[in-house]
Design a protein around this motif. Structure first.
Motif, PDB file in Angstrom:
ATOM      1  N   VAL A 266       0.819  -1.215   0.000  1.00  0.00           N
ATOM      2  CA  VAL A 266       0.000   0.000   0.000  1.00  0.00           C
ATOM      3  C   VAL A 266       0.854   1.267   0.000  1.00  0.00           C
ATOM      4  CG1 VAL A 266      -2.042  -1.019   1.082  1.00  0.00           C
ATOM      5  CG2 VAL A 266      -0.207  -0.106   2.517  1.00  0.00           C
ATOM      6  N   GLU A 267       2.134   1.128   0.289  1.00  0.00           N
ATOM      7  CA  GLU A 267       2.981   2.309   0.442  1.00  0.00           C
ATOM      8  C   GLU A 267       3.351   2.926  -0.900  1.00  0.00           C
ATOM      9  OE1 GLU A 267       5.541  -1.225  -0.127  1.00  0.00           O
ATOM     10  OE2 GLU A 267       3.909  -0.775   1.279  1.00  0.00           O
ATOM     11  N   ALA A 268       3.698   4.211  -0.870  1.00  0.00           N
ATOM     12  CA  ALA A 268       4.217   4.891  -2.057  1.00  0.00           C
ATOM     13  C   ALA A 268       5.555   4.276  -2.434  1.00  0.00           C
ATOM     14  CB  ALA A 268       4.374   6.382  -1.768  1.00  0.00           C
ATOM     15  N   ARG A 269       5.870   4.328  -3.718  1.00  0.00           N
ATOM     16  CA  ARG A 269       7.128   3.742  -4.177  1.00  0.00           C
ATOM     17  C   ARG A 269       7.898   4.717  -5.068  1.00  0.00           C
ATOM     18  NH1 ARG A 269       6.876  -2.756  -5.128  1.00  0.00           N
ATOM     19  NH2 ARG A 269       6.432  -3.252  -2.962  1.00  0.00           N
ATOM     20  N   THR A 270       9.207   4.538  -5.084  1.00  0.00           N
ATOM     21  CA  THR A 270      10.101   5.352  -5.903  1.00  0.00           C
ATOM     22  C   THR A 270      11.117   4.434  -6.568  1.00  0.00           C
ATOM     23  OG1 THR A 270       9.856   7.290  -4.467  1.00  0.00           O
ATOM     24  CG2 THR A 270      11.791   7.227  -5.894  1.00  0.00           C
ATOM     25  N   PHE A 271      11.316   4.606  -7.882  1.00  0.00           N
ATOM     26  CA  PHE A 271      12.248   3.744  -8.602  1.00  0.00           C
ATOM     27  C   PHE A 271      12.650   4.417  -9.911  1.00  0.00           C
ATOM     28  CE2 PHE A 271       7.860   2.587  -9.338  1.00  0.00           C
ATOM     29  CZ  PHE A 271       7.743   2.585 -10.718  1.00  0.00           C
ATOM     30  N   LYS A 272      13.673   3.906 -10.542  1.00  0.00           N
ATOM     31  CA  LYS A 272      14.145   4.425 -11.813  1.00  0.00           C
ATOM     32  C   LYS A 272      13.297   3.874 -12.965  1.00  0.00           C
ATOM     33  CE  LYS A 272      17.676   6.984 -10.529  1.00  0.00           C
ATOM     34  NZ  LYS A 272      17.704   8.449 -10.803  1.00  0.00           N
ATOM     35  N   SER A 283      16.697   7.293 -16.913  1.00  0.00           N
ATOM     36  CA  SER A 283      17.235   7.787 -15.642  1.00  0.00           C
ATOM     37  C   SER A 283      16.215   8.546 -14.805  1.00  0.00           C
ATOM     38  CB  SER A 283      18.445   8.695 -15.919  1.00  0.00           C
ATOM     39  OG  SER A 283      19.469   7.968 -16.580  1.00  0.00           O
ATOM     40  N   ALA A 284      15.036   8.757 -15.353  1.00  0.00           N
ATOM     41  CA  ALA A 284      14.015   9.507 -14.613  1.00  0.00           C
ATOM     42  C   ALA A 284      13.576   8.735 -13.382  1.00  0.00           C
ATOM     43  CB  ALA A 284      12.815   9.792 -15.510  1.00  0.00           C
ATOM     44  N   GLU A 285      13.262   9.460 -12.328  1.00  0.00           N
ATOM     45  CA  GLU A 285      12.785   8.856 -11.077  1.00  0.00           C
ATOM     46  C   GLU A 285      11.257   8.844 -11.091  1.00  0.00           C
ATOM     47  OE1 GLU A 285      13.560  10.770  -7.123  1.00  0.00           O
ATOM     48  OE2 GLU A 285      15.033   9.136  -6.999  1.00  0.00           O
ATOM     49  N   ILE A 286      10.676   7.672 -10.893  1.00  0.00           N
ATOM     50  CA  ILE A 286       9.219   7.531 -10.903  1.00  0.00           C
ATOM     51  C   ILE A 286       8.712   7.380  -9.477  1.00  0.00           C
ATOM     52  CG2 ILE A 286       7.281   6.102 -11.643  1.00  0.00           C
ATOM     53  CD1 ILE A 286       8.762   5.428 -14.134  1.00  0.00           C
ATOM     54  N   HIS A 287       7.664   8.127  -9.160  1.00  0.00           N
ATOM     55  CA  HIS A 287       7.017   8.062  -7.849  1.00  0.00           C
ATOM     56  C   HIS A 287       5.571   7.615  -8.028  1.00  0.00           C
ATOM     57  CE1 HIS A 287      10.339  10.476  -6.126  1.00  0.00           C
ATOM     58  NE2 HIS A 287      10.266  11.152  -7.257  1.00  0.00           N
ATOM     59  N   THR A 288       5.125   6.658  -7.250  1.00  0.00           N
ATOM     60  CA  THR A 288       3.700   6.329  -7.201  1.00  0.00           C
ATOM     61  C   THR A 288       3.165   6.797  -5.853  1.00  0.00           C
ATOM     62  OG1 THR A 288       4.000   4.115  -6.234  1.00  0.00           O
ATOM     63  CG2 THR A 288       4.071   4.292  -8.640  1.00  0.00           C
ATOM     64  N   LEU A 289       1.902   7.218  -5.832  1.00  0.00           N
ATOM     65  CA  LEU A 289       1.296   7.648  -4.579  1.00  0.00           C
ATOM     66  C   LEU A 289       0.778   6.429  -3.811  1.00  0.00           C
ATOM     67  CD1 LEU A 289      -0.624  10.949  -5.463  1.00  0.00           C
ATOM     68  CD2 LEU A 289       1.773  10.590  -4.844  1.00  0.00           C
ATOM     69  N   PRO A 290       0.519   6.578  -2.517  1.00  0.00           N
ATOM     70  CA  PRO A 290       0.080   5.434  -1.709  1.00  0.00           C
ATOM     71  C   PRO A 290      -1.305   4.938  -2.092  1.00  0.00           C
ATOM     72  CG  PRO A 290      -0.076   7.464  -0.454  1.00  0.00           C
ATOM     73  CD  PRO A 290       0.658   7.800  -1.706  1.00  0.00           C
ATOM     74  N   LEU A 291      -1.572   3.678  -1.777  1.00  0.00           N
ATOM     75  CA  LEU A 291      -2.880   3.059  -1.973  1.00  0.00           C
ATOM     76  C   LEU A 291      -3.623   3.061  -0.645  1.00  0.00           C
ATOM     77  CD1 LEU A 291      -1.572  -0.128  -3.864  1.00  0.00           C
ATOM     78  CD2 LEU A 291      -1.982   2.159  -4.808  1.00  0.00           C
ATOM     79  N   VAL A 292      -4.928   2.878  -0.707  1.00  0.00           N
ATOM     80  CA  VAL A 292      -5.740   2.786   0.508  1.00  0.00           C
ATOM     81  C   VAL A 292      -6.106   1.332   0.788  1.00  0.00           C
ATOM     82  CG1 VAL A 292      -7.885   3.507   1.642  1.00  0.00           C
ATOM     83  CG2 VAL A 292      -6.669   5.113   0.152  1.00  0.00           C
TER      84      VAL A 292
END
Length: 571
Positions: A266-272, A283-292
């Protein structure tokens, strides 16, 4: 149950190689570009995997005929037999000349293929609704990397993927477009795709690749139209429902498909970007927002963020109308949320002649009270050409059902009235009534565009599920009805309020109590792209939201059955 989680976690994702299977080569003519194709893949999927997107308005079901290709004479025997869908759409002459539907044909050996310009997807695609944002956003005090002044916000929907190319240096959205999610060939709804992943060992990687290639195709089109170098894109924020986010990062959503429907994370994630195969901006950094929860994803969190839902008065309800209806309410004790199994009918999927809201789609219907015939409004998004009607999008289906009900052609229970004597009603191949919206001679496909009894039932099920969720969420918050309804999503952005009221999609509310807020999920992704600190607020919204499981409520079944009928006083 209140779901809690920890803060942001940085992950390194890996791409899992597909299992070995029989593999062939598709040689594209002219030019001789070579594309690999596995025996289990349709030609459409193989081409998408190489970043070549074809039109597929029907989601790969063989109904629209848009993914037309021609197999060369010498390799024609290296393709699977003609399907019944192809035979019905193409006819003997086209098939004899080597034309096939890419969504129905598979390779049995190396083949050579021609793709017409008409079959290739172009940037003229269905929009996912406007993002209600200031013209100029607050630009960051200073980008972390001045050499990468651009960012990409993505709303990864089950049916439609919306992309927003943003200039981080001046706080402006440079360009946007939307593209149909090619995963639709594995099913119109998330449960179908989850089931495919659970049954097939390599399906997760195949679906991940399709989403990534669609995003890359859209980004390439945006960069081409703006003249922006992809190397100058340094960060991206992606939102979507829980299943779509799982698939994107390469984690199985199988646990969402079985009780108690818990997501794998459920947590937000960050990855290349390169870790998921997004080679245009590796090389861009991707962020996903958290889930409920399993069916309450980063999209509803982003929408709540964009509408400042947590700061609004008690009784304010946000509903994101899509393949899975997500609803969030400001209750007396905080935020309460639930999901509704609306299905994809509101987005034109599962409808016999349904299609995306692009040029050629019927988006509004009016039935003549004297002769019972239909006048249809058809979307024309390309100014240089006029497109004949090709099908009907979600708002058009609701409009048609509402008009049929107003005209007395369809009853309160959703059945075609057999007592109606009209030359516009006929029986389909199964002996069921259908209403002819556009005769064959006036349609782009040369097939009559109709609304069937099954289509009406699909809309009833969708609107019944949505209304049930809205009513039960209010009931468990001690409210009779919402004080204000914020309607988001592609369908919600363009739906006619009178049509929605006629079929009973929403509770009966006073004039002015329903506000259309556009693609709020996309807006939330954009906001967090410009202001990374808002990701912490998104986390706070997710942490503080209480989830209501509708199916566990004793009153659910009765409420749902009651919600299926059309309101008796709508006329």
């Amino acid at each position: 149950m209140l779901l809690r989680r920890t803060g942001f976690i940085v992950y390194t994702l890996r791409r899992v190689a597909l299992e070995k299977t029989d593999s062939y080569t598709i040689r594209l003519l002219p030019g001789n570009q070579k594309v690999p194709a596995d025996a289990e893949q349709t030609l459409l999927e193989a081409l998408i995997g190489a970043g070549i997107l074809l039109r597929s308005d029907c989601g790969g079901k063989g109904l629209c005929g848009k993914c037309l290709i021609r197999i060369s004479d010498e390799t024609r025997k290296q393709v699977s037999p003609v399907s019944k869908e192809e035979a019905a759409l193409l006819g003997e002459t086209d098939i004899r000349e080597g034309y096939r539907l890419a969504c129905k044909a598979t390779a049995t050996g190396d083949i050579a293929v021609e793709i017409s310009a008409h079959s290739r997807l172009t940037p003229e695609v269905g929009q996912k609704g406007p993002t209600l944002l200031p013209k100029i956003l607050s630009a960051p005090a200073g980008p972390g990397n001045p050499s990468c002044p651009y960012g990409l916000a993505v709303d990864l929907g089950t049916t439609t993927i919306a992309l927003y190319l943003c200039d981080l240096s001046n706080g402006a959205v440079a360009a946007t477009l939307s593209v149909r999610n090619p995963q639709a060939m594995f099913g119109d709804d998330v449960m179908s795709r989850i089931g495919t992943i659970a049954r097939q060992d390599n399906a997760l990687q195949r679906l991940q690749k399709m989403a990534v290639k669609a995003i890359e195709w859209g980004l390439e089109a945006l960069c081409h139209s703006t003249g922006i170098n992809p190397k100058n894109i340094g960060t991206s924020v992606v939102v979507g429902n829980s299943a779509m986010i799982h698939i994107l990062v390469g984690e199985s959503p199988a646990s969402i498909g079985v009780y108690p429907y818990d997501p794998g994370f459920v947590e937000a994630r960050t990855f290349k970007a390169k870790t998921i195969g997004l080679t245009l901006i590796p090389s861009a950094e991707i962020h996903t927002l958290p889930l409920v929860a399993g069916f309450l994803g980063a999209d509803i969190v982003a929408a709540a963020l964009a509408t400042a839902l947590d700061e609004r008065p008690v009784g304010t309800m946000l509903v994101d109308v899509g393949t899975n209806g997500e609803v969030m309410l400001v209750g007396r004790s905080g935020l309460l949320a639930t999901s509704c199994a609306t299905g994809p009918a509101f987005e034109g999927a599962t409808i016999r002649h349904g299609m995306q809201a692009i040029s050629g789609a019927i988006d509004k219907v009016k039935i003549d009270a004297h002769n019972g015939g239909a006048t249809c409004s058809v979307l024309q998004n390309q100014s240089h050409t006029v497109t004949r009607p090709s099908g009907i999008c979600g708002t058009g289906v609701v409009s048609a059902v509402a008009e049929l009900f107003r005209a007395g052609i369809v009853s309160k229970e959703g059945k075609f009235n057999h007592g109606i004597d009209s030359g516009h009603i006929r029986l389909d191949e199964n002996g069921m009534p259908e209403y002819v919206l556009v005769p064959a001679e006036d349609a782009q496909t040369r097939q009559a565009i109709t609304l069937t009894q099954k289509d009406v039932r699909a809309i009833q099920l969708a609107k019944g599920a949505l209304l049930t969720g809205l009513e039960l969420l209010c009931h468990h918050s001690g409210l009779d009805r919402p004080r204000q309804l914020l309607v988001a999503g592609a369908f919600g952005s363009y739906i006619d309020k009178d049509d929605a009221g006629t079929i009973g999609m929403f509770p009966l509310l006073p004039e002015g109590a329903i506000d259309v807020v556009g693609n709020a999920a996309g807006a939330g992704a954009i906001l967090t792209l410009f202001d990374p600190e808002l990701r912490r607020k998104a986390q706070d919204i997710a942490d503080k939201t209480t989830v209501l499981d509708l199916a566990s409520l004793p009153e659910f079944q009765d409420t749902f059955l009651r919600s299926l009928s059309f309101p008796a006083d709508s006329d």
